[in-house]
Write an enzyme that holds these catalytic residues in place. Structure first.
Site, PDB file in Angstrom:
ATOM      1  N   SER A  98       0.833  -1.201   0.000  1.00  0.00           N
ATOM      2  CA  SER A  98       0.000   0.000   0.000  1.00  0.00           C
ATOM      3  C   SER A  98       0.873   1.259   0.000  1.00  0.00           C
ATOM      4  O   SER A  98       1.652   1.470  -0.925  1.00  0.00           O
ATOM      5  CB  SER A  98      -0.970  -0.047   1.193  1.00  0.00           C
ATOM      6  OG  SER A  98      -2.001   0.893   1.033  1.00  0.00           O
ATOM      7  N   ASP A 213      -9.881  -5.394  -4.054  1.00  0.00           N
ATOM      8  CA  ASP A 213      -9.373  -4.282  -3.234  1.00  0.00           C
ATOM      9  C   ASP A 213     -10.290  -3.072  -3.342  1.00  0.00           C
ATOM     10  O   ASP A 213     -10.495  -2.536  -4.427  1.00  0.00           O
ATOM     11  CB  ASP A 213      -7.950  -3.929  -3.691  1.00  0.00           C
ATOM     12  CG  ASP A 213      -7.219  -3.023  -2.716  1.00  0.00           C
ATOM     13  OD1 ASP A 213      -7.884  -2.275  -1.972  1.00  0.00           O
ATOM     14  OD2 ASP A 213      -5.976  -3.065  -2.706  1.00  0.00           O
ATOM     15  N   HIS A 241      -7.571  -5.791   0.178  1.00  0.00           N
ATOM     16  CA  HIS A 241      -6.347  -4.990   0.293  1.00  0.00           C
ATOM     17  C   HIS A 241      -5.250  -5.723   1.072  1.00  0.00           C
ATOM     18  O   HIS A 241      -4.162  -5.185   1.254  1.00  0.00           O
ATOM     19  CB  HIS A 241      -6.689  -3.654   0.966  1.00  0.00           C
ATOM     20  CG  HIS A 241      -5.639  -2.600   0.817  1.00  0.00           C
ATOM     21  ND1 HIS A 241      -5.117  -2.209  -0.396  1.00  0.00           N
ATOM     22  CD2 HIS A 241      -4.982  -1.838   1.756  1.00  0.00           C
ATOM     23  CE1 HIS A 241      -4.205  -1.262  -0.218  1.00  0.00           C
ATOM     24  NE2 HIS A 241      -4.116  -1.022   1.079  1.00  0.00           N
TER      25      HIS A 241
END
Length: 260
Positions: A98, A213, A241
């Protein structure tokens, strides 16, 4: 073993160094607003297979110092370089999840990938992070009711079912950050872009992304795949995610086979 590394005047980062004698080194950069403990289910497996695993808490998060400034990609990448120098790391794999993926990308472009032989981007917040609308919602939450904001992050993170105890544990990881660093990274995710960094990445790059996601759309992984020359995209069909936990067996096997 865990220790602190001085990266800036008066700023120390916490580093978890598991199996320092391992033959191959993997450096893990966590996502916002978490810390290195999000990779527990990699640290359970990979060191026992002979890998040296290094988890770094960025400034403002986890056990690291929490200064008021320095929450932009250049400084965060500089912090990683300081750890690489202090530990004299070379020929390592850099794994960024991320926002950690965004920091890894900036490290690659700013330092010409110093010491990195393979890059792994996991649901990376790149080439853009949050939309203005999403960022402003999170920002308002961070500044007014951070626990509620963190619960919202947790609730939208995974595609797989998570138990209440797991949710509570994950929630607490986010609350170990400072409020000001949590908010500052939201602004960075809104305002900083990584388009010009991508052509500067020349090493083999593995892009892992959950198809479901809701935080960073799968389309961004496809864009990274197009714009990073030597890259391979592996979709995780049963993940949101967090493929590092949601499909941890597949994730760990992929990482090990990529490093062989």
């Amino acid at each position: 073993m865990g220790y602190y590394v001085n990266v800036d005047s008066g700023v120390k980062l916490y580093v978890e160094d598991i199996n320092p004698e391992g033959s191959k080194t993997i450096v893990f950069l966590h996502g916002w607003p978490l810390n290195h403990k999000q990779f527990e289910y990699q640290f359970n497996v990979l060191p026992a297979r002979g890998f040296r695993c290094i988890g770094i808490d960025w400034r403002g998060f986890g056990k690291s110092d929490k200064p008021l400034s320095g929450y932009h990609y250049n400084r965060l990448a500089d912090d990683i370089r300081a750890v690489v120098d202090a530990l004299q790391l070379d020929n390592f794999t850099l794994v960024g999840h991320s926002t950690g993926g965004a920091i890894a990308i900036r490290y690659m472009s700013r330092y010409n990938g110093y010491g990195v032989t393979k890059l792994v981007l996991v649901d990376a917040a790149a080439p853009i992070g949050f939309t203005t609308e999403t960022a402003n919602t999170f920002l308002k939450g961070a500044l007014n009711d951070r626990p509620k904001m963190m619960q919202d992050v947790t609730d939208g993170f995974f595609f797989q079912y998570i138990t209440k105890p797991f949710s509570d544990w994950f929630f607490q990881l986010g609350l170990q950050a400072a409020g000001w660093s949590t908010a500052a990274i939201i602004t960075t995710l809104r305002d900083e872009k990584l388009y010009t960094d991508l052509p500067k990445i020349h090493i083999p790059t593995l892009i892992v992304h959950g198809v479901h996601d809701k935080v960073i759309p799968f389309a961004q992984a496809q864009e990274l795949n197009q714009k990073i020359a030597n890259s391979q995209l592996v979709p995780f069909h049963y993940s949101g995610h967090g493929p590092f936990w949601e499909e941890r067996v597949k994730f760990n096997q992929l990482l090990m086979s990529a490093l062989q």
